[in-house]
Design an enzyme around this catalytic site. Sequence first.
Site, short mmCIF file in Angstrom:
data_model
loop_
_atom_site.label_atom_id
_atom_site.label_comp_id
_atom_site.label_asym_id
_atom_site.label_seq_id
_atom_site.Cartn_x
_atom_site.Cartn_y
_atom_site.Cartn_z
N ASP A 14 0.79 -1.10 -0.10
CA ASP A 14 0.04 0.01 0.11
C ASP A 14 0.67 1.19 0.00
O ASP A 14 0.39 2.27 -0.26
CB ASP A 14 -0.88 0.01 1.19
N ARG A 55 -4.40 4.84 5.73
CA ARG A 55 -4.94 4.63 4.59
C ARG A 55 -6.00 5.07 3.96
O ARG A 55 -6.60 6.12 4.77
CB ARG A 55 -5.02 3.11 4.56
N TYR A 65 0.94 -3.23 11.54
CA TYR A 65 1.91 -4.25 11.69
C TYR A 65 2.29 -4.57 12.94
O TYR A 65 2.63 -3.57 13.87
CB TYR A 65 3.24 -3.77 10.67
N PRO A 85 8.35 -5.84 4.25
CA PRO A 85 7.49 -4.73 3.86
C PRO A 85 7.50 -3.54 4.75
O PRO A 85 7.03 -2.68 4.50
CB PRO A 85 6.11 -5.36 3.72
P1 FAD Z 1 3.25 -9.60 -7.18
O1 FAD Z 1 2.45 -8.22 -6.52
O2 FAD Z 1 3.21 -10.58 -6.46
O3 FAD Z 1 2.44 -9.87 -8.74
C1 FAD Z 1 2.68 -10.90 -9.31
C2 FAD Z 1 1.59 -11.37 -10.49
O4 FAD Z 1 2.02 -12.49 -11.02
C3 FAD Z 1 0.12 -11.58 -9.38
O5 FAD Z 1 -0.82 -11.02 -10.05
C4 FAD Z 1 0.10 -13.28 -9.75
O6 FAD Z 1 -1.25 -13.47 -9.88
C5 FAD Z 1 0.91 -13.26 -11.16
N1 FAD Z 1 1.39 -14.78 -11.34
C6 FAD Z 1 2.10 -15.21 -10.47
N2 FAD Z 1 2.46 -16.74 -11.00
C7 FAD Z 1 2.11 -16.35 -12.25
C8 FAD Z 1 1.98 -17.39 -13.32
N3 FAD Z 1 2.76 -18.60 -13.18
N4 FAD Z 1 1.40 -17.05 -14.44
C9 FAD Z 1 0.81 -15.85 -14.52
N5 FAD Z 1 0.56 -14.96 -13.59
C10 FAD Z 1 1.32 -15.24 -12.40
N6 FAD Z 1 5.55 -2.86 -1.31
C11 FAD Z 1 5.35 -1.52 -0.94
O7 FAD Z 1 5.92 -1.08 -1.85
N7 FAD Z 1 4.94 -0.85 0.00
C12 FAD Z 1 4.19 -1.49 0.79
O8 FAD Z 1 3.56 -0.78 1.64
C13 FAD Z 1 4.25 -2.85 0.91
N8 FAD Z 1 3.50 -3.50 1.70
C14 FAD Z 1 3.42 -5.00 1.91
C15 FAD Z 1 2.74 -5.51 2.86
C16 FAD Z 1 2.59 -6.74 2.88
C17 FAD Z 1 1.99 -7.31 4.05
C18 FAD Z 1 3.40 -7.47 1.91
C19 FAD Z 1 3.05 -8.87 1.98
C20 FAD Z 1 3.94 -6.95 0.92
C21 FAD Z 1 4.17 -5.68 0.80
N9 FAD Z 1 4.90 -4.95 0.11
C22 FAD Z 1 4.86 -3.72 -0.02
C23 FAD Z 1 5.48 -5.64 -0.99
C24 FAD Z 1 4.82 -5.84 -2.42
O9 FAD Z 1 3.61 -6.14 -2.15
C25 FAD Z 1 5.46 -6.42 -3.35
O10 FAD Z 1 6.75 -6.41 -3.56
C26 FAD Z 1 4.82 -6.03 -4.66
O11 FAD Z 1 3.48 -6.81 -4.83
C27 FAD Z 1 5.47 -6.80 -5.67
O12 FAD Z 1 4.96 -6.61 -7.16
P2 FAD Z 1 5.12 -7.69 -8.47
O13 FAD Z 1 4.39 -7.31 -9.37
O14 FAD Z 1 6.54 -7.83 -8.78
O15 FAD Z 1 4.75 -9.08 -7.64
#
Ligand code: FAD
Length: 617
Positions: A50, A261, A269, A346
Site C-alpha cells: 500500500d 490508509r 503491523y 514490507p
Molecule cells: P506481485 O504483486 O506478487 O504480482 C505478481 C503477479 O503475477 C500476480 O498478479 C500473480 O497472480 C501473477 N502470477 C504469479 N505466477 C504467475 C504465473 N505462473 N502465470 C501468470 N501470472 C502469474 N511494497 C511496497 O512498496 N509498499 C508497501 O507498503 C508494501 N507493503 C506490503 C505489505 C505486505 C503485508 C506484503 C506481503 C507486501 C508488501 N509490499 C509492499 C511488497 C509488495 O506487495 C510486493 O513487493 C509487490 O507486490 C511486488 O509486485 P510484483 O508485481 O513484482 O509481484
Amino acid sequence: INPARGSHVDVLIIGAGPAGSFLAFALCRAGMRVKIVDKREVKIPTGHADGIQPRMIEVFQSYGLAERFLKEAAQIRVKAYYVSAPEGGIVRTILEPTVDGSRYPFEATLAQSGIEDLLRNAMAEHGVYVEQPKVPVSLSLSDDETELQTHSSKVYPVKVVLERPNDSVGVKNGRNGHTNGATAVLGSANGAVQEVVRAKYVVGADGAHSWVRSAVGIDMVGESTKFVWGVVDFVPESDFPDLRISCAIHTKYGNCMIVPREKDLIRVYVHLGDVEVGDSGRIDRSQFGPDEILRVAQKCFYPYKLSAPQGFDWWTVYIVGQRVASSFSVKNRVFIIGDACHTHSPKAGQGMNASMSDAHNLAWKLAYVMRQWALPTLLDTYELERRKFAQDLIDFDKMFATLYSNTPKPGDKDHERFVEACNAYGAFISGHGVQYEASTITNIAHSPLASGIVIGQRIPPGTVVQVANFRPYELHDLLPSDTRFKVLILPGDASKPKQKAKLDAVAAELDRPEGFLKRFTPAGVPVDAVFDTITISHTTCAAANTLTIPSRLQPHWSKVFIDAETLCERVGGNLYASYGVSDAGAIIVCRPDGYVGMVAALDDLAAIGRYFANFLQ
Ligand code: FAD
C-alpha cells in the site's frame, strides 16, 4: 492503439501485479506491441502492498498518472515514534516530517489493487488489457545464437506456450473481458486451451514464486529471517490521537507500526516475536487470525484503546525473507522484474516501489533496442543498475528489519538506533537517494560542473520560468517519461555577450552532421524524437528574450526558460544555485527515466557525443 495482434508480440509479460502492469503500460505508451497475462481469475480486490514513495509519485507524474493517484491515496506527511513510558503505557518521543526536500513531501498509501487499477486503466487507453486467467506452461529460447543476437524487427526468439486453466470454452477472461486477439490456439492433454506466443522478449513479473525464474533456471540467493509479522487492515475505533499519521511504537510488550490508509482505513503491523518457524521456513498460519494480530497491537497501544468494530478488510502473517536473484536476465531476451528478483520485509514500504521502478528502468531500454536506436548492450544496464539497487535494498532491510523487530529492554538504545536509521536512510526510503553506478549510460566524469547534482541519481526538482509568457513550471513536468533524452542547456546569463556566444556555438555544433543530435536521430523520425533540448538561462525576467536563443535551440517557443523569480508568484530563481551550476554554465543530460546520465561543459559537446556513442546507433 497498439495491442498485440496474433501470436507474435514484441514483449510478453507474465504477471500483472504492480511490476508487470507498470511495464505493460510504459511499453504500450512507447508504441510497443505488448501482451500481458495473469494466472488469477480476477485482479486482487484488496490488501497487499500500500505504500508509495515520494520518488514513485514523481515517476507517476512523469507518466501523467499522479493526478489520478493522488485523488485516491492517503497522504502521510508526519511520522511519530512512541516508546514505553516509565510510569506505564506509551509516550510519544518524536514528531517529524515524513520526507524532506521533495517535490511531493509525503508518502502516500493506496491498496495495491488501486495501483493496479490505475495502471490497467492507463494501458486500456492504449488498447492493452490483462488476459486472465492465463499461465505459461513452457518457455523456450531459440538455440540459434545469431538469432538471439539479432534484435531486428522480424526476429522472435522466445516461444511461450500459454494455457487458460480450467477453461472448457476456450476464452474465459477476467473482469476486463479482453483477449488482445492472441490466436494460434491449440488443444492440450488436460483439455485446457493452449496458445503459442512468439516474442522478442519475455518478462517474468510473476512475483516471489516466479514460474519464469524457475523456467530459465535463475536462483534466489539469501535467506529467511526469524522475524514473523502480522498485518491487518481495518477502520479503527480508538482514542489514540495519532492514528492518521505514521507511527512506530516500540514497547516492552512488542513492536507495532501504524500506517494511515485511504477511506478511513489503517494498517497495523505487529511483530509476532515468539512464533516458531519450521525447518521449511514456513509458519503455521492456522495459529493466527486478525483477532490475534489486533490483540498484540492492543497490548502495544495500552493505555489507548484500539478496536475494529466493522471487521477486517484484509490480513496476513509473513516471515521476512531477504533474497536477490542470481541473475536478472537470460541473454537479454528473458528478464525478471519485481518480487520475481528481490524479496525483503514490507516494513519500509519498498517492494511495490522497487518493482515498478524495475519496470520503469527496463521499459525505455527495451523500447530503444526494439526500435534499433540503441545497441543491444544497453539492456545489460538493466541488471547492472537494478541488481545493485536490490542488493542495497536487502542490506538496508537487514538492518531495518532487525531494529524494528527487536523488543527494547530497559537501558538499551534500540529505539534511538531505529530513529537514527530512519533519518540516515531517509533519502533511500523516499526513493530519491537511489544511485546508479558508473556505466555506459551513467558517466560520472564531469560532476563538478553541477556540484548540486549527483550523476546517477534522479534530477532534483526545481522551478523554471517559460520566457515567452513568464509562466513558472516545475522542471520535472518538462521531463515526461516519453522515452526521449532531455538535454538541459544551462548557458549562464545568455543576455551577456560572452555566454550568448557560447550558446551560439552550442547551437552551431548541434547543427553539424557529426553532432550527436543529427548523428543519433534516425532518418525519417521527427527531429526531436530522441533528444528534447531545453534551454534555461540564468537571466532576470526583464533581460530575458526568446530571440537571444538561437533558433536551433528553440524548435518551439515552449522550450526556452530562465532561472528567475517570477513577477507574479515570486517563485523560482534558485535552480542554478541548487544544481551548483556557475555562470560558466553546463549541459545536463537526463536519461529517459529521469536519472542524470552526464554533465558536460558548454564547449564540450564532443564529450556528450562520446557518451551517446557508447550505446546509441
Ligand atoms: P506481485 O504483486 O506478487 O504480482 C505478481 C503477479 O503475477 C500476480 O498478479 C500473480 O497472480 C501473477 N502470477 C504469479 N505466477 C504467475 C504465473 N505462473 N502465470 C501468470 N501470472 C502469474 N511494497 C511496497 O512498496 N509498499 C508497501 O507498503 C508494501 N507493503 C506490503 C505489505 C505486505 C503485508 C506484503 C506481503 C507486501 C508488501 N509490499 C509492499 C511488497 C509488495 O506487495 C510486493 O513487493 C509487490 O507486490 C511486488 O509486485 P510484483 O508485481 O513484482 O509481484
